[in-house]
Design an enzyme around this catalytic site. Structure first.
Site, PDB file in Angstrom:
ATOM      1  CG  HIS A 181      -6.747   5.818  -1.763  1.00  0.00           C
ATOM      2  ND1 HIS A 181      -7.635   4.830  -2.140  1.00  0.00           N
ATOM      3  CD2 HIS A 181      -7.125   6.176  -0.518  1.00  0.00           C
ATOM      4  CE1 HIS A 181      -8.493   4.613  -1.166  1.00  0.00           C
ATOM      5  NE2 HIS A 181      -8.212   5.410  -0.164  1.00  0.00           N
ATOM      6  CG  ASP A 236      -7.241   2.620  -4.801  1.00  0.00           C
ATOM      7  OD1 ASP A 236      -6.055   2.665  -4.415  1.00  0.00           O
ATOM      8  OD2 ASP A 236      -8.089   3.461  -4.456  1.00  0.00           O
ATOM      9  CB  SER A 292      -9.272   3.119   2.026  1.00  0.00           C
ATOM     10  OG  SER A 292     -10.232   3.723   1.230  1.00  0.00           O
TER      11      SER A 292
END
Ligand code: ARG
Ligand code: ASP
Length: 746
Positions: A118, A254, A678
């Site tokens: 992402h 991810d 992240s």
């Protein structure tokens, strides 16, 4: 050299039963891998309840002492210097701020960079077309030549962190008013930044910590040639998409990979085909041994922002007034966009990235509100404040006695303008795209009015560039119903005192039809046509455009009414918050206070831990590929599973990456993380990579205001799943060969 650390602060904590000293060797001149056998030389104090030494996002240059101690109590075998060292290579040299918003880490001697899917999403999307859809099918460069450049991307290393608080506060006196203080502080910051010792290719910037009670200077290096190396298909990298987002149990791979390129001297350079793969000072070895419950984990990255020390009244306002308004706006926007994405594949690509980012915080705010309520966070803050007031009164700390009532007064004054501002941001800036376009045009007009022809030409060029990118992913067909719904909501719910006149007593369906059939701003050609001509002509055309006329009024009210009021009150609130932060630390000297996140490099440590989301239910630490297949819905846009992955599963073809015959996918820990973390590496006790951080659990998203070690968990992809996908699914053995795979547990 043997050094002794005396834990005066920890001694006073009720849960620590024994120990006086810890002795350990400081092996200051070696790299992280080399020092990883130090464990044998340590006497690690026993902690009864480790919950109270978890949570917090700590400054890497200030870990010596308490933090180092706590990390060892949680199982770390690293010293503070293994993590951050200015003169020798250390973990920090492998941690890279990714494009301003995420974190990434170097995992090979050739500048190979790992981050989340992402986080690389925009780049992957930008290389995708309906024919070559890398979002759908994944992308793998089999050689350096096949790697794809990303013109607007950059990554940043932290070379050094210095405390410059004294210089920044020089000349500040208590009698100065807040505006004067801030002015002098900003001047001092400029001075400090100018005279800092650094190389010509480096940058320096100063950031405020503890709400303005401490200032640190960062010397950085920014690399601008960053190329896409690999990404799994979204059915792996985004498996579960928005339904699973912010949720545990999770089964998302991810991750994506990039590579940093440098000039012939390994220095930052603009993109050039002559650039070569960057040679890092440190890269993370990768552990193939996996994790078990209670294992130590360290997450190293760039958390964006937290508000851990807000007073109860502020949290109350966020949870009960501001979040619900923002949630409702996005709820409506998302429903409309989703309905178009589901029926048109081209719209699905155009809106994928925008939809994901709008949906992300929409869902986070919902979880945050539930968590704050369920954990009684507001009540707990009130209790802390009562305790605070009691001590302030007992000790007669006069300077602190009005802080809480100041908060009450200011938060009540700022509420309506905060709410109006949120409506403007959510409707006129973020979710109605045409209104965002009118905002850009409005800025152009302002530039002309304030800066004349020169400013106009400059801003016009930037605006046209922006439009070229924007309209590629714009559909007026989707935007129109969003406009009608959201503008109506704004008019109905925003505080009346800040409502633009053109939103009162209007038929929104007529308005929408008028705007979308007449405005030239619904297409790139139309927008360019409006911006063609002399400044006077452009202004005339813009001010005759139905869309622009409508948007301009909203933006004018924002700047003339909302912003001045908001900034005036916010300046006062920040001054009170700064004092309150200091007061908390004075009044509760034995509590742990970490500085709120501010997009600077931080360390957060914890353990692999399950949790109890509700009575009678326990969530395990780890998910497996079996769970991916349990969630599998053929053809579904969130839960489809590629054939190849199903085959690998059916044949249990996991290579060296399995754990007792099963393929681990994700795990959770108590690391205190937030947006920006992240892509952060999850690192084991020895400095090896074990996972890739990408999310938090639903029950714990309130950690931005109220970290609770019982239910706040960060979610990481197990690094073995990443390797399995790269190796077995994608067949990108070239990448595996670059890495250093280790077995620290064997
Ligand atoms: N919640 C994670 C974070 O805040 C992941 C977001 C990306 N995924 C998505 N479905 N929007 O960044
Ligand atoms: N998903 C977040 C990010 O992109 C991390 C988080 O908020 O926990 O940074």
């Amino acid at each position: 050299m043997v050094s002794y650390i005396c834990c005066t602060k920890l001694n006073s904590m009720k849960y620590i039963k024994l120990y006086l000293l810890v002795a350990f060797l400081i092996v200051s001149c070696k790299t992280v891998q080399e020092t990883s056998n130090k464990a044998d030389n340590l006497v690690i104090p026993v902690v009864q309840d480790t919950r109270e030494i978890q949570g917090g996002m700590w400054i890497p240059s200030l870990l010596e002492g308490i933090n180092e101690q706590e990390m060892m109590q949680l199982g770390s075998k690293m010293t503070a210097k293994d993590i951050y060292d200015v003169n020798n290579s250390s973990l920090k040299d492998a941690i890279v701020h990714f494009n301003g918003g995420c974190t990434s880490e170097i995992i090979s001697p050739n500048g190979l960079l790992l981050t989340n899917h992402h986080c690389g999403y925009g780049a992957i999307q930008s290389h995708s077309t309906v024919e070559h859809d890398y979002l759908e099918n994944g992308f793998w460069a089999k050689s350096y030549e096949e790697e794809l450049s990303n013109p607007s991307m950059s990554v940043t290393f932290i070379k050094r962190i210095d405390d410059v608080t004294a210089e920044v506060f020089s000349g500040i006196t208590e009698t100065m008013d807040e505006a004067a203080k801030m002015k002098l502080i900003n001047q001092n910051i400029l001075k400090v930044t100018k005279k800092v010792q650094k190389e010509s290719w480096q940058d320096a910037n100063v950031k405020s910590f503890y709400d303005g009670n401490q200032y640190l200077l960062f010397v950085t290096e920014e690399y601008k040639d960053v190329r896409l190396v690999g990404a799994p298909p979204s059915s792996i990298g985004k498996f579960g998409a928005d339904t699973d987002n912010w949720m545990w149990p999770r089964h998302t791979g991810d991750f994506s990979m990039f590579r940093i390129y440098a000039d012939a001297n390994n220095k930052p350079a603009e993109y050039s085909k002559d650039n070569v793969p960057y040679k890092p000072n440190h890269y993370l070895p990768i552990s193939l041994d996996g994790v078990a419950e209670k294992d130590f984990t360290l997450v190293f990255g760039f958390p964006g922002s937290t508000d851990e020390y807000l007073p109860a009244v502020a949290v109350d306002q966020i949870v009960n007034v501001l979040n619900p308004a923002k949630i409702e706006v996005r709820d409506n926007a998302l429903k409309i966009v989703d309905s178009y994405m589901r029926k048109d594949p081209a719209i699905k690509i155009q809106y994928a990235s925008k939809f994901a980012s709008i949906a992300n915080y929409w869902k986070k705010w919902i979880g945050e509100n539930q968590g704050i309520k369920k954990s009684n966070a507001i009540q707990k803050k009130k209790e802390l404040e009562a305790e605070f007031s009691k001590i302030v009164a007992e000790k007669d700390l006069v300077g602190y006695s009005t802080l809480l009532s100041d908060f009450e007064k200011l938060y009540s004054e700022i509420e309506s303008v905060s709410l109006a501002r949120d409506y403007w941001i959510e409707v006129a800036y973020r979710n109605v795209e045409l209104l965002n376009i009118t905002f850009r045009a409005f800025q152009l007009e302002q530039a002309y009015l304030n800066g004349g022809d020169g400013a106009f030409e400059k801003v016009k060029e930037a605006t046209i560039n922006r439009f070229e990118g924007f309209y590629k992913n714009y559909s007026a067909e989707v935007d129109k119903p969003v406009f009608e719904k959201l503008v109506g909501l704004y008019a109905e719910k925003s505080p009346k005192e800040y409502l633009p006149a053109n939103m009162q007593g209007v038929n929104f369906s007529d308005l929408t039809n008028r705007v979308y059939s007449n405005s030239k701003l619904t297409s790139l050609e139309g927008a360019k046509e409006l911006l063609t001509g002399s400044p006077e002509e452009v202004m005339k055309k813009l001010n005759a455009d139905e869309g622009y006329i409508f948007g301009k009024e909203l933006h004018t009210v924002f700047y003339s009414k909302m912003e001045p009021k908001f900034q005036e009150l916010n300046l006062q609130l920040r001054a009170v918050q700064k004092k309150y932060m200091k007061a908390l630390m004075d009044v509760f000297p034995n509590k742990r206070f970490f500085p709120d996140a501010n997009s600077t490099l931080r360390v957060t440590y914890g353990q692999v831990r399950g949790y109890e989301p509700k009575d009678g239910v326990y969530y395990n630490t780890t998910t497996y590929l079996d769970g991916v297949l349990e969630k599998y819905v053929p053809g579904d846009y969130e839960f489809d599973v590629p054939q190849k992955l199903r085959d690998l599963y059916n044949n249990k073809d996991y290579g060296q990456y399995a754990e007792n015959g099963k393929m681990p996918v994700c795990f959770i820990g108590t690391n205190h993380t937030t947006g920006g973390n992240s892509g952060s590496p999850a690192i084991d006790a020895y400095g090896n990579l074990i996972g890739l951080n990408f999310d938090r659990v639903w029950e714990g998203t309130m950690s931005d205001m109220n970290y609770d070690p019982d239910i706040c968990r960060n979610i990481m992809v197990d690094i073995r799943y990443v390797l399995f996908i790269v190796d077995k699914y994608a067949g990108a053995k070239n990448l595996i060969e670059e890495m250093k795979l280790v077995h620290p547990k064997k």
